[in-house]
Structures are given as structure tokens and as C-alpha cells.
Design a protein around this motif. Structure first.
Motif, short mmCIF file in Angstrom:
data_model
loop_
_atom_site.label_atom_id
_atom_site.label_comp_id
_atom_site.label_asym_id
_atom_site.label_seq_id
_atom_site.Cartn_x
_atom_site.Cartn_y
_atom_site.Cartn_z
N PRO A 184 9.19 4.36 5.02
CA PRO A 184 9.12 5.62 4.28
C PRO A 184 7.84 5.66 3.45
CG PRO A 184 10.66 4.12 3.24
CD PRO A 184 10.21 3.48 4.52
N HIS A 185 7.44 6.84 3.07
CA HIS A 185 6.27 7.00 2.20
C HIS A 185 6.57 6.26 0.89
CE1 HIS A 185 3.20 8.88 -0.28
NE2 HIS A 185 2.64 9.33 0.83
N PRO A 186 5.59 5.52 0.35
CA PRO A 186 5.83 4.76 -0.88
C PRO A 186 6.31 5.59 -2.06
CG PRO A 186 3.74 4.13 0.09
CD PRO A 186 4.26 5.30 0.87
N LYS A 187 6.01 6.87 -2.07
CA LYS A 187 6.42 7.73 -3.18
C LYS A 187 7.68 8.51 -2.86
CE LYS A 187 1.96 7.94 -5.35
NZ LYS A 187 0.89 8.75 -5.86
N GLY A 188 8.34 8.15 -1.77
CA GLY A 188 9.62 8.76 -1.45
C GLY A 188 9.56 10.03 -0.63
N TYR A 189 8.36 10.45 -0.23
CA TYR A 189 8.26 11.65 0.59
C TYR A 189 8.88 11.38 1.96
CZ TYR A 189 4.49 12.55 -2.77
OH TYR A 189 3.75 12.70 -3.91
N ILE A 190 9.47 12.37 2.53
CA ILE A 190 9.95 12.24 3.90
C ILE A 190 8.76 12.53 4.80
CG2 ILE A 190 11.49 13.19 5.64
CD1 ILE A 190 13.44 13.83 3.34
N SER A 191 8.33 11.51 5.53
CA SER A 191 7.10 11.67 6.31
C SER A 191 7.27 11.12 7.71
CB SER A 191 5.94 10.94 5.60
OG SER A 191 6.25 9.59 5.44
N ASN A 192 8.29 11.57 8.40
CA ASN A 192 8.55 11.10 9.75
C ASN A 192 8.21 12.16 10.79
OD1 ASN A 192 9.24 9.16 11.57
ND2 ASN A 192 11.43 9.66 11.54
N SER A 193 7.44 13.17 10.39
CA SER A 193 7.06 14.21 11.33
C SER A 193 5.93 13.72 12.23
CB SER A 193 6.60 15.46 10.57
OG SER A 193 5.36 15.19 9.93
N PRO A 194 5.72 14.38 13.36
CA PRO A 194 4.59 14.01 14.21
C PRO A 194 3.26 14.09 13.47
CG PRO A 194 6.09 15.39 15.44
CD PRO A 194 6.57 15.39 14.01
#
Length: 91
Positions: free
Chosen positions: A31-41
């Protein structure tokens, strides 16, 4: 004009270090270290492009005396660490 490896400008050179780093970043499921959801292409591509450029800077092409070129490859896990450090610095 030629690139650092001596290939004509019309040829595309994919540097080995960057290629390996980009593949490692594409496979990240952290996951992004700051908690962002970043699993998009788009997020995966951003990670891969950053890792590619990071590796090109950290592992430059070296011209050998006999005219060939060489490039070290990043050890497994280093591209992942670089991507996560960059994301931790992002605002």
C-alpha cells in the motif's frame, strides 16, 4: 546522434537496470506509505516509471575500453525501497 550504448538514435534502448527495477515495481502490492489506495493501473505505471528512472540514475551505463557497455543491476528489493521512499516523501 547515438545513445550512451552507441546505438543509432532511431533505435530504442531499454536499459537493463531500469527494466529490472520497473518489473519489480509493477509487481509491488505494497500500500502507499501514507495510506492512499493506489492499486490502479495508473498507480502501478507511476511506480514502474519512477523505478525505471531511479535505476537509470543509480546504475548508469559504463563504456568499456573495448567499445562495449556494461551496467550493474539493482539487487532485488532496492527498487521497491526506492519507490516506497519516494511515495513517503510525496505530499
Amino acid at each position: 546522434m547515438t545513445d550512451p550504448a552507441g546505438a543509432p538514435e532511431s533505435e530504442i534502448l531499454v536499459e537493463s537496470a531500469g527494466f529490472h527495477a520497473a518489473l519489480e515495481a509493477l509487481m509491488m502490492d505494497d500500500p502507499h506509505p501514507k495510506g492512499y489506495i493506489s492499486n490502479s493501473p495508473a498507480a502501478r505505471l507511476d511506480r514502474a516509471l519512477y523505478a525505471y528512472e531511479w535505476a537509470r540514475r543509480e546504475y548508469p551505463l559504463e563504456n568499456l575500453p573495448d567499445g562495449r557497455w556494461s551496467q550493474m543491476l539493482p539487487k532485488p528489493g532496492l527498487a521497491r525501497e526506492a519507490v516506497l521512499a519516494k511515495e513517503a516523501r510525496d505530499e
